[in-house]
Write an enzyme that holds these catalytic residues in place. Structure first.
Site, PDB file in Angstrom:
ATOM      1  N   HIS A   1      -8.065   4.791  -1.261  1.00 38.36           N
ATOM      2  CA  HIS A   1      -8.225   4.237   0.082  1.00 38.36           C
ATOM      3  C   HIS A   1      -9.689   4.358   0.541  1.00 38.36           C
ATOM      4  O   HIS A   1      -9.974   4.532   1.722  1.00 38.36           O
ATOM      5  CB  HIS A   1      -7.291   4.947   1.071  1.00 38.36           C
TER       6      HIS A   1
ATOM      7  N   THR B   1       0.855  -1.199   0.000  1.00 39.13           N
ATOM      8  CA  THR B   1       0.000   0.000   0.000  1.00 39.13           C
ATOM      9  C   THR B   1       0.889   1.248   0.000  1.00 39.13           C
ATOM     10  O   THR B   1       1.713   1.429   0.887  1.00 39.13           O
ATOM     11  CB  THR B   1      -0.919  -0.007   1.230  1.00 39.13           C
TER      12      THR B   1
HETATM   13  C1  LIG Z   1     -12.211  -0.258   7.867  1.00 39.46           C
HETATM   14  C2  LIG Z   1     -11.223  -0.156   6.743  1.00 39.46           C
HETATM   15  C3  LIG Z   1      -9.898  -0.426   6.991  1.00 39.46           C
HETATM   16  C4  LIG Z   1      -8.968  -0.354   5.940  1.00 39.46           C
HETATM   17  N1  LIG Z   1      -7.664  -0.705   6.186  1.00 39.46           N
HETATM   18  C5  LIG Z   1      -6.803  -0.774   5.155  1.00 39.46           C
HETATM   19  C6  LIG Z   1      -5.492  -1.287   5.350  1.00 39.46           C
HETATM   20  O1  LIG Z   1      -5.115  -1.693   6.468  1.00 39.46           O
HETATM   21  N2  LIG Z   1      -4.657  -1.329   4.273  1.00 39.46           N
HETATM   22  C7  LIG Z   1      -5.039  -0.894   3.029  1.00 39.46           C
HETATM   23  O2  LIG Z   1      -4.257  -0.943   2.083  1.00 39.46           O
HETATM   24  N3  LIG Z   1      -6.287  -0.417   2.826  1.00 39.46           N
HETATM   25  C8  LIG Z   1      -7.171  -0.364   3.843  1.00 39.46           C
HETATM   26  N4  LIG Z   1      -8.440   0.089   3.625  1.00 39.46           N
HETATM   27  C9  LIG Z   1      -8.833   0.528   2.278  1.00 39.46           C
HETATM   28  C10 LIG Z   1      -9.379  -0.643   1.447  1.00 39.46           C
HETATM   29  O3  LIG Z   1      -8.383  -1.562   1.137  1.00 39.46           O
HETATM   30  C11 LIG Z   1      -9.964  -0.146   0.136  1.00 39.46           C
HETATM   31  O4  LIG Z   1      -9.012   0.609  -0.564  1.00 39.46           O
HETATM   32  C12 LIG Z   1     -11.235   0.699   0.317  1.00 39.46           C
HETATM   33  O5  LIG Z   1     -12.027   0.190   1.353  1.00 39.46           O
HETATM   34  C13 LIG Z   1     -12.021   0.707  -0.971  1.00 39.46           C
HETATM   35  O6  LIG Z   1     -13.123   1.561  -0.897  1.00 39.46           O
HETATM   36  P1  LIG Z   1     -14.606   1.077  -0.507  1.00 39.46           P
HETATM   37  O7  LIG Z   1     -14.581   0.895   0.971  1.00 39.46           O
HETATM   38  O8  LIG Z   1     -15.451   2.207  -0.932  1.00 39.46           O
HETATM   39  O9  LIG Z   1     -14.858  -0.201  -1.229  1.00 39.46           O
HETATM   40  C14 LIG Z   1      -9.384   0.044   4.646  1.00 39.46           C
HETATM   41  C15 LIG Z   1     -10.739   0.320   4.420  1.00 39.46           C
HETATM   42  C16 LIG Z   1     -11.652   0.212   5.453  1.00 39.46           C
HETATM   43  C17 LIG Z   1     -13.095   0.505   5.148  1.00 39.46           C
END
Ligand SMILES: Cc1cc2nc3c(=O)[nH]c(=O)nc-3n(C[C@H](O)[C@H](O)[C@H](O)COP(=O)(O)O)c2cc1C
Length: 411
Positions: free
Chosen positions: A303, A181
């Protein structure tokens, strides 16, 4: 004359759960699951999973940008619903759709990582474990051996000792794809997390409102009793033999952070011989750079609107990135994907697959352990319908439709 329900049920690649129709009655769309999650979850749990940076403007922009993409159908070519199976990084999956990595989804639903992994394995779609998740690499390898991708954040201290050790563990456990990431160079504030008491400060201290929320939600409380307190399962061993949850949180805040530099991506490329993805790019020049370092895949992402609100929606950056990368790497996207129609929009604009994060959390919130499977079922059903409607005989054919895309960014 074809009956559309019969066509859907008989379609290839359909791996619906036995309770699909029962769940569909109450939750026919992912939007309904979101409302169900809000009703059913403790308030702090819903706010953690659902909130974005600032006032959620980034999330709203992601949704609006996807909603604005229109696909012009061609008729007279589509006798039955199309198959949606795809190949990604040399493996067959049931659909061009995966679970995005998430840190601490167990705050939303205890045991979440394992439930997501189990549903993905059952349906044969990619599952990405977040390194800051609540299950270990080894636990997920046992649950989801055929669909296992792993996301890493940056642990730079001591020449990336922890990062490279995690890479070794991933290799030994059979992780197929490693995802770095890049889009968290800084920590930003998510106001809804702060207001419910999860705002950081390096400690998890449930206050009376959180405890009251847990008690009021029996399904959540039972899942919590079965799964114990949230933990950073992969990071805990490095925080010391007897590290408590708060010791581990403090350790993670100190040791994990900053975005990978391109030099560091190159070092991971050297160490990891299987497919490597970078996640979080929005600029085609960054995509070019990633490809030049031998990266196999790119996730165009902001993200999910959780960093700052001024980032453009990934769907609007996707065509320029696909154009820059060509067939040198596999381009995927996430952020705002809430339906199979959104997946079809991403495919039409050149993505090989879409990932979703919050949609899966809403599923967990509304339906507990059965939620992730229902989310996958809905995505696959809707994607087949969307491709069928526009006259695409396969996910790849979605690229040939005429598209109105008012937000497309030109670089
Ligand atoms: C609760 C939560 C925690 C997340 N933690 C991470 C993480 O630890 N690492 C990461 O690369 N992306 C993280 N993300 C981003 C997701 O990988 C992703 O990019 C994002 O949720 C996509 O958008 P959407 O929620 O609208 O589908 C997180 C998203 C959420 C909702």
């Amino acid at each position: 004359m074809h009956d559309i329900t019969a066509i859907a049920a008989a379609s290839p690649g359909a791996t619906r759960s036995p309770n699909f129709l029962k769940h569909q009655r109450w939750f026919p769309t992912i939007y309904d699951l979101r409302r169900g999650a809000e009703r059913r979850l403790p308030h702090f749990a819903y706010e953690y999973g659902d909130g974005g940076a600032g006032a959620d403007t980034g999330i709203r922009h992601n949704w609006a940008a996807l909603d604005a993409v229109e696909l012009v159908p061609r008729y007279g070519v589509m006798p039955k619903l199309p198959p949606v199976e795809v190949e990604l990084f040399g493996r067959r999956y049931a659909a061009p759709l995966g679970v995005a990595p998430m840190g601490s989804p167990i705050v939303v639903w205890p045991g979440a990582d394992k439930l997501l992994a189990r549903a993905a394995q059952r349906a044969r779609v990619p599952y990405t474990l977040g390194v800051a998740g609540g299950a270990t690499i080894e636990e997920i390898a046992a649950i989801a051996p055929d669909v296992f991708w792993l996301q890493l954040y940056r642990f730079a201290k001591n020449e990336h000792a922890i990062g490279f050790e995690l890479v070794k563990r991933a290799e030994a456990a059979g992780v197929h794809v490693l995802m770095l990431t890049l889009d968290v160079p800084v920590r930003t504030v998510r106001s809804r997390e702060v207001k419910v008491g999860l705002g950081g400060g390096g400690a998890f201290k449930p206050d009376w409102r959180m405890v009251a929320g847990m008690v009021k939600c029996p399904g959540w409380a039972v899942a919590m009793l079965r799964n114990n307190l949230p933990r950073f399962a992969n990071i805990q061993p490095y925080a010391g033999p007897n590290a408590s949850l708060n010791d581990t949180i403090r350790f993670a805040r100190k040791e994990m952070g900053g975005a990978f530099s391109w030099d560091e991506v190159a070092r991971y490329r050297d160490r990891w011989k299987r497919p490597l993805i970078v996640k979080g790019l929005l600029h085609p020049a960054d995509a070019e750079k990633a490809v030049s370092l031998g990266v196999d895949g790119i996730v165009v992402s902001n993200h999910g609107g959780r960093q700052i609100e001024a980032l453009p929606p990934p769907i609007d950056c996707l065509p320029a990135i696909v154009n820059a990368v060509g067939n040198r790497a596999t381009v995927m996207m996430d952020s705002g994907v809430r339906s199979g129609t959104d997946v079809a929009r991403a495919l039409a604009l050149g993505a090989s697959a879409a990932l979703a994060g919050k949609a899966f959390l809403w599923g967990l919130g509304a339906l507990g352990s059965e939620g992730p499977g229902h989310v996958i079922d809905l995505f696959i059903d809707e994607l087949q319908s969307a491709l069928g409607q526009i006259g695409a005989q396969s996910p790849a054919e979605a690229r040939s439709v005429v598209i109105r895309h008012p937000g497309a960014l030109r670089f």
